[in-house]
Every structure is written in structure tokens, then in C-alpha cells.
Design a protein around this motif. Structure first.
Motif, PDB file in Angstrom:
ATOM      1  N   GLY A   1      52.701  39.076  49.589  1.00 46.93           N
ATOM      2  CA  GLY A   1      52.199  40.533  49.128  1.00 46.93           C
ATOM      3  C   GLY A   1      52.979  41.758  49.012  1.00 46.93           C
ATOM      4  N   LEU A   4      50.981  37.106  44.224  1.00 48.07           N
ATOM      5  CA  LEU A   4      50.241  36.257  43.270  1.00 48.07           C
ATOM      6  C   LEU A   4      49.203  36.697  42.428  1.00 48.07           C
ATOM      7  N   PRO A  15      46.292  34.912  40.580  1.00 52.04           N
ATOM      8  CA  PRO A  15      45.826  33.289  40.435  1.00 52.04           C
ATOM      9  C   PRO A  15      45.252  33.073  39.035  1.00 52.04           C
ATOM     10  N   SER A  62      38.640  33.686  42.911  1.00 48.34           N
ATOM     11  CA  SER A  62      39.597  34.246  43.554  1.00 48.34           C
ATOM     12  C   SER A  62      39.272  35.383  44.528  1.00 48.34           C
ATOM     13  N   LEU A  63      38.240  36.028  44.402  1.00 47.22           N
ATOM     14  CA  LEU A  63      37.712  37.126  44.993  1.00 47.22           C
ATOM     15  C   LEU A  63      36.627  36.576  46.157  1.00 47.22           C
ATOM     16  N   GLN A  66      38.824  44.739  49.307  1.00 47.39           N
ATOM     17  CA  GLN A  66      39.742  43.443  49.156  1.00 47.39           C
ATOM     18  C   GLN A  66      41.130  43.965  48.496  1.00 47.39           C
ATOM     19  N   VAL A  67      41.226  45.056  47.725  1.00 52.28           N
ATOM     20  CA  VAL A  67      42.510  45.625  47.608  1.00 52.28           C
ATOM     21  C   VAL A  67      43.205  46.313  48.653  1.00 52.28           C
ATOM     22  N   GLU A 113      42.846  45.690  51.438  1.00 53.17           N
ATOM     23  CA  GLU A 113      43.283  44.557  52.837  1.00 53.17           C
ATOM     24  C   GLU A 113      44.854  44.389  52.602  1.00 53.17           C
ATOM     25  N   VAL A 114      45.267  44.183  51.556  1.00 53.56           N
ATOM     26  CA  VAL A 114      46.845  43.971  51.272  1.00 53.56           C
ATOM     27  C   VAL A 114      47.608  45.241  51.826  1.00 53.56           C
ATOM     28  N   LEU A 145      42.534  41.449  40.808  1.00 50.66           N
ATOM     29  CA  LEU A 145      43.551  40.666  41.330  1.00 50.66           C
ATOM     30  C   LEU A 145      45.092  41.001  41.007  1.00 50.66           C
ATOM     31  N   ILE A 170      45.736  43.999  43.221  1.00 46.62           N
ATOM     32  CA  ILE A 170      46.408  43.528  44.644  1.00 46.62           C
ATOM     33  C   ILE A 170      47.782  43.054  44.436  1.00 46.62           C
TER      34      ILE A 170
END
Lengths: 545, 314
Positions: free
Chosen positions: A90, A95, A97, A103-104, A113-114, A116-117, A165, A168
């Protein structure tokens, strides 16, 4: 000279299968410099994804690095424990994917989800993270970001999910992004936009990219250097233009000649059939679907007409949602169209019903996209091929057995396959079985629904050659549905380009490609990967080059 | 959304109605009836005329469709009729027998959920090796155990051999320990099997790899990504298992000699007391239908994918 960003040195990886170790990567060495794009090219089973996973420390539970080193910024991370990997994933390596669809996390918003990283690596308080999340969404073109952040993955298209993704992956400005087949699940036009976006962000931040792909065209367009893998071994590596211009290994040469997007040589097509002998005539086909219990109707196919001469191939091209599947479902008689007529060999499919329709269907057979899902895993190959015969006044057992064996031989499979189950076959072999099953009834028309899309280029080239040979031998007419214009250009005589239910272009392939009528077709042609690639030594100086 | 709500409630009412009718017809089709059993016994020494009078007083001599509509109308107004054997209103019997069964069932269900979570958590946190394999094989052991046998074994081991739980005049809490376990163990078995399989499936999803690639630790991934996705399909199964719970409660009450719906059902079956049976069937169906209705209504709240689909069609 400083150490390269990533240096893979004599790497060997094996998977534990049952009691023994099966080695899938054998002594692979290559490097990725800062800001560089290196493409890892190969077919499925070449070890390219395994190698990429090892860089992220994400090998499957039964995978093990047996020897060699993975040096990131000069430090060997090959045998790091997962806990240690958590600190760099990260932040230093990220990655993108393969399949944006799965993948989400389906039950969390994309904003979460963004964010989160950023949370994992402790980048700021709630408000700072929220601001940065919105910036990132804006940067990847998900607008308005405020609204997008609160949406769930299922409310976004595949291309939009891939943008999430990407957001992210670039969030913490890593040194290296591993992009594992980032666009193979997307439509060609979307594919180009996404690859452009990755390119742009990479340049902005000076990020290096390890691009894993089976598509030489994509690799040729986007990478500085190529690493060609086969069976877990490197066949060749070097600068893109050198490898494409003068491939050293026989395998690379084969890959190049099999890649439809890079091959400008087209097998000579037969002249379109003699005048007016049409096997398929579709006239003003229109199909409406009811929309979720309301009185509204959705027009999936809108006034589509085309004719296909006997013994030729007609392609239907379009992205998902263009109505191509609905059109062919009408042609094989699974759907009654709302309006219009479909004549197969002069017989009007739209007026046939019940038993007559069922009996007529033996003339039109279907080969599906997914060779893994379309064969019953519990049946043997011989049962699979025999089954259609049992539906129509079956001949005696001995005759059926002979027919099945003949058919298998026809599609280039040995007789020893008769007793096997689909799981023992490769994707290409399964697709051959599916073709044999379709041909066992001696149909006149074969509808191929993305029949080669799931296959590796080399296998794809073999299946296309087989289809060509069968067409010549049996005088078959093909209706070939595809989203891949390069393949279409290679095998079809005439083409219909569909967009949002309408036919926006139609006619002989050469005419449509040379002088497209619509912007959409032009865009499709431009989106074919490999067009930026330097011309190949083996290409004939074609006009379209 | 409103349409969905109305549809679901309508379906639930329809199921109840069908259950009521089917139970009524089947109970009427049984040979013999409670009046015969009670009043024709020789010690009553009643004449044929007197019995006929009693029958007409209970409405037993009316044609079947009339009895059906009368019973239906009575049920709708909350009147469950009279128990012929006990000579008291059915609602009075229910008032006595329903609470202990509800208590037993809900404690059993709660324990089952705790057992399920413990087993699933242990098998995923303890890590590799024999322990995981052993824990994962436990549920298939539980699932194959019949309730009555399990009950007897628990009494044998915990009460007689270890002397941990007294069976002779136990306290109010002590009385419940073994029955609750007897009820919970066979239900936790399929639940934990499904939960563990769901967790494994979710762990194999690409989005878990993406979460790891963000630098998330194993625990972070489990809590923030796996749990909610793995628990969702459990809701359905929990709704279905509730039916098993009711059936299990009847047997469990018999094994431990507890008062409750189980004992009442037993007696009523023995005496052909159709009014009581009809009420028990309808009440069980009501409980079952309500639980599943709640599950159905919870789904769109927990799974955003369903929520959008509904608002699009509504």
C-alpha cells in the motif's frame, strides 16, 4: 549507480499440491528501474501472476519461495513474514487487480475503501483522510466525488470500479505498482481509457509499474521493456521495440504471430458467397424488455438488419450492453423478438413454435464463451458430445459412438479423451469439445458467442484456425459475436457494429475498417491495443498499418 | 421499498392462512375425536342422547365447512376454543405453557449463536494444524446426533457421573442448563459449518487480496471485510433453523420432564384434542413466519446491493 527499484534474482516458486511441491517459477531474473514500465507477458500458466504475487508477498497459502531474492530498494523481501509486509504494502508497493468486479468489498462504500488504505498507514485524522479520499476520487475521474464516495461498488460500472482501485493503488504514492491484467475484464474502449489513466498517474508521480498481461498488444503500447515468460521460465527480455522488431526466441515469435492485434497479415477470405444465397437474414429486428415490474420497456435491440451469405462469417461487434447477446438469442430462437423477422435458410424463426421450433434448432448450434461453465463437469467427453444426438430421433448406439469419435477427431482431439471429464482438459481443449458438441447434429449455422475471448492468444489462434478449416470443409455459416475487433478483422467477411441496441456500422469487414461510418466504430478501431507498437518485421506493409 | 414490505407481509399472511387450513383439514380427517375419548368412557355412564347434546354444545355436529369458518372467525378474534380434555380455554393453557418454551427456545438459540461464533473464531484464529482440522470436524459430529440421545448423554455425564448439575430438584437456572445445551448443540452444528465455509469463501475473494495489498493485517481483514460478508447468508439459515428449534424444544421438554408447549402437544396428541393442536400449529407457524419476515426485512438493511435493487423496482 544506485540499486534498481525492484530486482528479482533467480527466483523459484512452488505450490504444494497434495504431497509434493510443484515448481511453477524456475530461476526468473529481471529488474524494474524507477519510473519504468516493465511488462510481464505470457499465457496462463506461465508463472507471470505468481511472480507478481510474490513481489507483494501475496502468494496463495500453498505457495512457497524456494530460492532466489526479491530485492526492493536493495532489500531482500523474499522471506519476510506477513507482518513485515503489511508495512510496505500500500505504501511502497501497491496492486491494481485483475477483476474490478470482485475486487471491491460489496458491503462497504467506495469512499470507505479508498480511505481504508490511508487509515491503515495512519495518514492523518478523519477529516484529512476524507479530504484526501475526495481528491483521489476526483483525480481518477469519479465525479462528483462527494456522491461517488457514498456509493457502493454495485452502483458503478466495471471501468469505474477499476478507477476506484487505481485511486487506492496511488493513494500513498508508492514506488511500484503491480498491475495484474488490469484491463482484461473491461471493454476495449474502456480498456484504453483505464490504461491511459494509469500511464498519466504513473508519469505524474514517477511510479514504476510491473504490468502483468497476456496481451502483447497492450504490453507493446504501454511498456518500456518486455519480459516474456513461458512455463515459469523467461524466454526473452529486452526493450519493447527490440523484442518486437527482432524476437530472439521461437516462443516470442509464435506469440507475436498469434496476437491478432499485432498481426496485420490476414488469411485470405473467400469471396462472399455467390450472390443471393443467404443463410441468415435478419430484418428490422427489435427487442424490448420489461423493466422491473413497471410498464416501462427497455429497447435492447433497435431495428437491426443484416444478411449472411452461406459459408461465410458475419461478426457482431459491440461492448457489453450493446444488444449483441439479445440479437443472437433471437437468431437461435430463445427469444421471440418484439418486431422484425429472422430467416434461417429461408425459414422464418419468428413464426416457429413448440415442437417445430425445437426441431429446427438442430440447424443452428451455439458455442458459448466460457469453456469452463458450458460443459457439465459430471459427464464424460463422449457423453457431452453425444447428448445433442439423443434429443433428435437418436440413431443406434454403435452409430452414435462412431459419430462422436469422428467429431472428436474432426476438432483435433485424440480418441483417448472420450472417457475423460472436462476438468482434465485445458481451456482450449474444452472449447474444442464444445465445438464438437455443436457440430455433432450437422447444423448449418454455428453461433459463436465470444467463443475465443477467454482463451490465451496462442490457443485462440489455434481455435480460429480450426473454425476456418471446419467452415471450408463443411460449408458452415458462422455468426461470430465478439468485443475484440482484432479477432473480428482476422476471421470475418462481414460485420455489424452495435452500440446501445442500434447497428451503427455494417458491411464487408474491409470497408467498415477502412471507412467507418460512425464515430463509435472509429473509436473502437483506435482502441485496438498494439497500434502504437512499432511495425513488426513480419508484417506486410498493409494499408491499415 | 413500501411495495416490498407489503408484498412480504402479504406472503407471510398467506402462509399462515394456508397453514391454518391445512392443519384444520388434517386434524378433522383424524379418526375419532376428543369428545368420544372423554365422554364415551364407561365410568362417565352417559346415554347416547346426552353425548349428542354435548357434541352439539361443542359444535362438533356441524358440517365441516361451517366448523372451519367458525374456528377461523374465532382465531381471528383471539379465541382459540376449549380444550375438551382439560375443560378450560386453550388460551389459558397457552398462557401457562408458552412462556417456558419461549424461554427455552430463545436461550437455546442464543447459546447456539455463541457456540457458532466461538467455533468459527477458533478455527480461523488458532491457525493451521491439527487444532483447526479437529474444530472443523466437530460440527459434522454434532449434526449427526439425535436430540433425545444427546439429552440423555448430557444428563448421564454431567449429572450422574460428574455431579455438576443436579437433576433432582434443581434451581431455576440449574434446571435450564442441560436442556438449553441439548437444544443448542444440534442447531449450532449446521450454522457453524456454514459460517466457516462462508469465511473460507470470502477469504478467497479478490477484494480480500486487495485489502491485504493495502497493508491490512489478518485481523483487520477478518473484522472489516470478512465478517459482514460471511454472516449475511447465515441470516437465512438462522430463520430456517428456528423451525428445528421448535421441534427440538418439544423433544427436549419430554426428555427433561419440563412443562411447556412440548408437554402440552404430547397430551393433546394422545387425547386427539384438536382445538389445542390447532392452536399450537398456528402459533408455531406464526412464530416461524414472523422470524423469517424479520430476516427478509433485515436483508436490505444489511446488504446495500439488495437495498438499491428494491428502491429501483419500487
Amino acid at each position: 549507480m544506485t540499486a534498481p527499484l525492484l530486482e528479482i534474482d533467480d527466483l523459484a516458486i512452488s505450490y504444494k499440491v497434495g504431497d509434493h511441491d510443484q515448481r511453477v517459477v524456475h530461476g526468473v531474473s529481471f529488474r524494474v528501474d524507477r519510473g519504468e514500465v516493465v511488462a510481464l507477458v505470457g499465457e496462463s500458466g506461465s508463472g507471470k501472476t505468481t511472480t507478481a504475487q510474490a513481489v507483494l508477498g501475496l502468494l496463495a497459502g500453498n505457495g512457497r519461495i524456494e530460492q532466489g531474492a526479491i530485492r526492493l530498494n536493495g532489500i531482500d523481501i523474499a522471506h519476510w513474514p506477513q507482518k513485515r509486509f503489511d508495512t510496505i504494502r500500500g505504501a511502497v508497493v501497491a496492486l491494481i487487480p485483475q477483476d474490478p468486479g470482485s475486487s471491491l468489498n460489496p458491503v462497504r462504500t467506495i469512499g470507505a475503501q479508498v480511505a481504508e488504505v490511508l487509515q491503515i498507514h495512519g495518514r492523518g485524522d478523519r477529516r484529512a483522510i476524507r479530504t484526501r479520499t475526495l481528491d483521489l476520487l476526483t483525480r481518477v475521474g469519479l465525479l462528483p466525488a462527494e456522491m461517488r464516495a457514498d456509493q457502493y461498488p454495485h452502483e458503478l460500472s466495471g471501468g469505474m470500479k477499476q478507477r476506484v482501485l487505481i485511486a487506492i493503488a496511488v493513494a500513498l504514492n508508492p514506488d511500484l505498482i503491480v498491475a495484474d491484467e488490469p484491463t482484461s475484464a473491461l471493454d476495449v474502449t474502456v480498456q484504453r481509457v483505464i490504461l491511459d489513466l494509469i500511464d498519466e498517474l504513473r508519469r505524474e508521480n514517477g511510479t514504476a509499474v510491473l504490468l502483468v498481461t497476456h496481451d502483447l498488444g497492450v504490453a507493446a503500447d504501454r511498456a518500456n521493456r518486455l519480459v516474456v515468460l513461458q512455463g515459469g521460465r523467461i524466454q526473452e527480455q529486452g526493450a519493447v521495440k527490440d523484442v518486437l522488431a527482432a524476437p530472439q526466441s521461437a516462443y516470442t515469435r509464435r506469440l507475436l504471430s498469434d496476437a491478432p492485434s499485432l498481426t496485420k497479415v490476414r488469411p485470405a477470405r473467400r469471396a462472399p458467397g455467390s450472390g443471393e444465397d443467404f443463410a441468415i437474414v435478419v430484418e428490422r429486428l427489435t427487442h424490448d424488455f420489461p423493466v422491473g415490474g413497471t410498464a416501462k420497456r427497455f429497447r435492447a435491440v433497435d431495428d437491426v438488419s443484416f444478411k449472411v451469405c452461406r459459408g461465410t462469417t458475419h461478426a457482431i461487434v459491440g461492448e457489453s450492453g450493446s444488444g449483441k447477446t439479445t440479437t443472437i438469442r433471437g437468431v437461435v430462437g430463445f427469444l421471440k423478438p418484439t418486431a422484425g423477422r429472422i430467416r434461417i435458410d429461408g425459414e422464418d424463426m419468428t413464426t416457429l413454435k413448440g415442437e417445430a421450433l425445437r426441431r429446427f434448432r438442430r440447424n443452428i448450434q451455439l458455442v458459448y464463451q466460457n469453456p469452463f461453465g458450458s460443459l457439465d463437469p459430471r459427464q464424460t467427453i463422449s457423453q457431452i458430445v453425444e447428448e445433442p444426438l439423443l434429443n433428435f430421433a437418436p440413431p443406434p448406439k454403435a452409430e452414435r459412438a462412431k459419430k462422436v469419435a469422428d467429431m472428436l477427431h474432426r476438432v483435433g482431439l485424440p480418441e483417448t479423451f472420450l472417457g475423460r471429464h472436462p476438468r482434465a482438459l485445458s481451456g482450449g481443449q474444452r472449447q474444442r469439445v464444445a465445438i464438437a458438441r455443436a457440430l455433432v447434429l450437422d447444423p448449418r449455422v454455428l453461433v459463436l458467442d465470444e467463443a475465443v475471448s477467454a482463451l490465451d492468444v496462442t490457443v485462440q489462434a489455434q481455435i480460429l484456425a480450426l473454425l476456418d478449416e471446419l467452415q471450408k470443409a463443411l460449408g458452415l455459416t458462422y455468426l461470430f459475436v465478439s468485443h475484440d475487433l482484432a479477432v473480428v478483422q482476422q476471421i470475418s467477411d462481414t460485420v455489424s457494429v452495435m452500440y446501445k441496441g442500434r447497428q451503427v456500422d455494417g458491411g464487408p469487414v474491409d470497408t467498415v475498417f477502412a471507412r467507418p461510418n460512425s464515430d463509435y466504430t472509429r473509436e473502437l478501431i483506435d482502441a485496438i491495443p498494439g497500434r502504437k507498437a512499432p511495425m513488426l518485421a513480419l508484417s506486410t506493409a498493409s494499408v491499415r498499418g | 421499498m413500501i411495495r416490498y414490505l407489503i408484498g412480504r407481509v402479504g406472503q407471510a399472511l398467506l402462509v399462515l392462512m394456508v397453514t391454518f387450513s391445512a392443519a384444520f383439514l388434517l386434524l378433522q380427517a383424524l379418526p375419532g375425536d376428543a369428545i368420544m375419548i372423554k365422554f364415551m368412557s364407561p365410568d362417565m355412564a352417559l346415554s347416547a342422547d346426552q353425548i349428542a347434546e354435548i357434541r352439539s354444545a361443542y359444535g362438533a355436529d356441524l358440517p365441516i365447512w361451517e366448523r372451519y369458518f367458525r374456528t377461523l372467525a374465532n382465531f381471528l378474534t383471539g379465541n382459540f376454543g376449549y380444550s375438551i380434555q382439560a375443560g378450560v380455554p386453550v388460551s389459558q393453557q397457552l398462557q401457562v405453557n408458552l412462556p417456558p418454551t419461549l424461554q427455552l427456545a430463545s436461550l437455546g438459540f442464543l447459546t447456539a449463536i455463541i457456540l457458532t461464533i466461538t467455533i468459527a473464531a477458533l478455527s480461523n484464529v488458532v491457525g493451521m494444524g491439527w487444532l483447526r482440522a479437529a474444530i472443523q470436524s466437530m460440527p459434522s459430529l454434532f449434526i449427526s446426533v439425535p436430540v433425545f440421545w444427546l439429552g440423555i448423554m448430557l444428563i448421564q455425564v454431567f449429572s450422574f457421573q460428574l455431579g455438576l448439575v443436579s437433576v433432582i430438584s434443581p434451581g431455576p437456572v440449574e434446571r435450564l442448563i442441560l436442556p438449553v445445551l441439548t437444544l443448542a448443540i444440534p442447531i449450532s452444528a449446521p450454522m457453524s459449518q456454514i459460517l466457516m465455509r462462508n469465511i473460507d469463501e470470502v477469504l478467497a475473494q479478490p477484494f480480500v487480496a486487495v485489502a491485504k495489498a493495502k497493508g491490512a493485517s489478518h485481523t483487520w481483514v477478518l473484522w472489516r471485510h470478512v465478517v459482514r460478508n460471511a454472516v449475511l447468508p447465515m441470516l437465512t439459515i438462522a430463520g430456517v433453523l428456528f423451525g428445528e428449534l421448535l421441534a427440538g424444544a418439544v423433544v427436549t421438554e419430554a426428555v427433561y420432564g419440563l412443562n411447556g408447549l412440548g408437554g402440552l402437544t404430547n397430551q393433546a396428541v394422545g387425547n386427539h384434542d384438536t382445538a389445542v393442536l390447532q392452536a399450537i400449529v398456528v402459533i408455531s407457524a406464526l412464530a416461524f413466519v414472523s422470524i423469517n419476515l424479520v430476516v427478509d426485512l433485515l436483508y436490505p438493511v444489511l446488504d446495500p446491493r439488495l437495498g438499491t435493487k428494491l428502491s429501483m423496482t419500487a
